[in-house]
Design a protein around this motif. Structure first.
Motif, PDB file in Angstrom:
ATOM      1  N   PHE A 100     -52.060   1.186  17.749  1.00  0.00           N
ATOM      2  CA  PHE A 100     -51.914   0.947  19.182  1.00  0.00           C
ATOM      3  C   PHE A 100     -51.684  -0.550  19.453  1.00  0.00           C
ATOM      4  N   GLU A 101     -52.517  -1.394  18.861  1.00  0.00           N
ATOM      5  CA  GLU A 101     -52.389  -2.842  19.094  1.00  0.00           C
ATOM      6  C   GLU A 101     -51.020  -3.378  18.688  1.00  0.00           C
ATOM      7  N   THR A 102     -50.481  -2.882  17.612  1.00  0.00           N
ATOM      8  CA  THR A 102     -49.213  -3.404  17.091  1.00  0.00           C
ATOM      9  C   THR A 102     -48.000  -2.615  17.590  1.00  0.00           C
ATOM     10  N   GLY A 103     -48.234  -1.527  18.321  1.00  0.00           N
ATOM     11  CA  GLY A 103     -47.128  -0.710  18.807  1.00  0.00           C
ATOM     12  C   GLY A 103     -46.373  -0.029  17.685  1.00  0.00           C
ATOM     13  N   ASP A 104     -47.077   0.308  16.603  1.00  0.00           N
ATOM     14  CA  ASP A 104     -46.460   0.898  15.415  1.00  0.00           C
ATOM     15  C   ASP A 104     -46.485   2.422  15.526  1.00  0.00           C
ATOM     16  N   LEU A 105     -45.398   2.983  16.032  1.00  0.00           N
ATOM     17  CA  LEU A 105     -45.338   4.431  16.236  1.00  0.00           C
ATOM     18  C   LEU A 105     -45.375   5.202  14.915  1.00  0.00           C
ATOM     19  N   ASP A 106     -44.777   4.647  13.861  1.00  0.00           N
ATOM     20  CA  ASP A 106     -44.832   5.310  12.548  1.00  0.00           C
ATOM     21  C   ASP A 106     -46.271   5.435  12.067  1.00  0.00           C
ATOM     22  N   LEU A 107     -47.051   4.358  12.209  1.00  0.00           N
ATOM     23  CA  LEU A 107     -48.459   4.406  11.822  1.00  0.00           C
ATOM     24  C   LEU A 107     -49.222   5.379  12.710  1.00  0.00           C
ATOM     25  N   MET A 108     -48.898   5.408  14.006  1.00  0.00           N
ATOM     26  CA  MET A 108     -49.576   6.345  14.909  1.00  0.00           C
ATOM     27  C   MET A 108     -49.306   7.777  14.453  1.00  0.00           C
ATOM     28  N   HIS A 109     -48.098   8.072  14.002  1.00  0.00           N
ATOM     29  CA  HIS A 109     -47.782   9.408  13.484  1.00  0.00           C
ATOM     30  C   HIS A 109     -48.615   9.725  12.242  1.00  0.00           C
ATOM     31  N   GLU A 110     -48.843   8.731  11.385  1.00  0.00           N
ATOM     32  CA  GLU A 110     -49.642   8.941  10.166  1.00  0.00           C
ATOM     33  C   GLU A 110     -51.111   9.187  10.481  1.00  0.00           C
ATOM     34  N   VAL A 111     -51.599   8.595  11.553  1.00  0.00           N
ATOM     35  CA  VAL A 111     -53.017   8.661  11.915  1.00  0.00           C
ATOM     36  C   VAL A 111     -53.423  10.069  12.357  1.00  0.00           C
ATOM     37  N   TRP A 112     -52.548  10.731  13.118  1.00  0.00           N
ATOM     38  CA  TRP A 112     -52.906  12.009  13.722  1.00  0.00           C
ATOM     39  C   TRP A 112     -52.741  13.177  12.750  1.00  0.00           C
ATOM     40  N   ALA A 113     -53.628  14.151  12.883  1.00  0.00           N
ATOM     41  CA  ALA A 113     -53.592  15.358  12.057  1.00  0.00           C
ATOM     42  C   ALA A 113     -52.327  16.155  12.344  1.00  0.00           C
ATOM     43  N   GLY A 114     -51.886  16.889  11.361  1.00  0.00           N
ATOM     44  CA  GLY A 114     -50.709  17.744  11.501  1.00  0.00           C
ATOM     45  C   GLY A 114     -50.982  19.084  10.849  1.00  0.00           C
ATOM     46  N   GLY A 115     -49.940  19.691  10.321  1.00  0.00           N
ATOM     47  CA  GLY A 115     -50.093  20.960   9.602  1.00  0.00           C
ATOM     48  C   GLY A 115     -50.859  21.988  10.402  1.00  0.00           C
ATOM     49  N   ALA A 116     -51.862  22.589   9.778  1.00  0.00           N
ATOM     50  CA  ALA A 116     -52.662  23.630  10.423  1.00  0.00           C
ATOM     51  C   ALA A 116     -53.446  23.098  11.621  1.00  0.00           C
ATOM     52  N   PHE A 117     -53.639  21.771  11.708  1.00  0.00           N
ATOM     53  CA  PHE A 117     -54.400  21.176  12.802  1.00  0.00           C
ATOM     54  C   PHE A 117     -53.520  20.786  13.996  1.00  0.00           C
TER      55      PHE A 117
END
Length: 146
Positions: free
Chosen positions: A20-37
């Motif tokens: 959030f601080e750096t505005g890094d959308l790629d990192l934000m995508h990595e942070v959040w759960a995916g797949g079955a979640f």
């Protein structure tokens, strides 16, 4: 000795705030759960309604970050608890923001947050973020009464 799972959850939490601080959308995508979640991913930005589903949540972060020229977090009151493949981290976000006007207006505030993490493919991922603004409270009298 520090619990390595708690340290790993707190590192994942740091990545969230760093994205959030750096505005890094790629990192934000990595942070959040995916797949079955992915379907159960949810987020409440302070003062906003509930967002559900990974795509909707990440779209909201793209908009927030695109409209936030500068933000910095100092986290306090961090408490982390791990139960198997789930973890809860609560904290107070002490926020400093600036705009991109000529005077670079600065504003501060506090938000209390609850972040729920799940272990996905051996990595802690954010599943739920709920931020609630801390409004100026009523000061207590000397006797401890409101």
């Amino acid at each position: 000795m520090a619990d390595p799972e708690i340290a790993a959850v707190e590192a994942a939490n740091s990545r969230f705030y760093n994205a959030f601080e750096t505005g890094d959308l790629d990192l934000m995508h990595e942070v959040w759960a995916g797949g079955a979640f992915a379907e159960g991913v949810s987020c409440v930005h302070p003062g906003s309604p509930m967002l559900r589903g990974r795509d909707e949540v990440l779209r909201s972060w793209a908009l927030v970050m695109a409209n936030t020229p500068y933000i910095q977090f100092v986290l306090t009151e961090v408490h982390t608890e791990v139960r198997g493949d789930h973890a809860v981290l609560t904290c107070e976000e002490n926020i400093l923001m600036a705009d991109d006007s000529e005077n670079g207006f600065l504003a501060g505030g506090s938000v209390v947050s609850t972040n729920l993490f799940v272990k996905e493919e051996g990595e802690w991922r954010l599943w739920v973020h709920h931020g609630s603004p801390v409004l100026g409270g009523v000061e207590e009298d000397d006797d401890g009464q409101d």
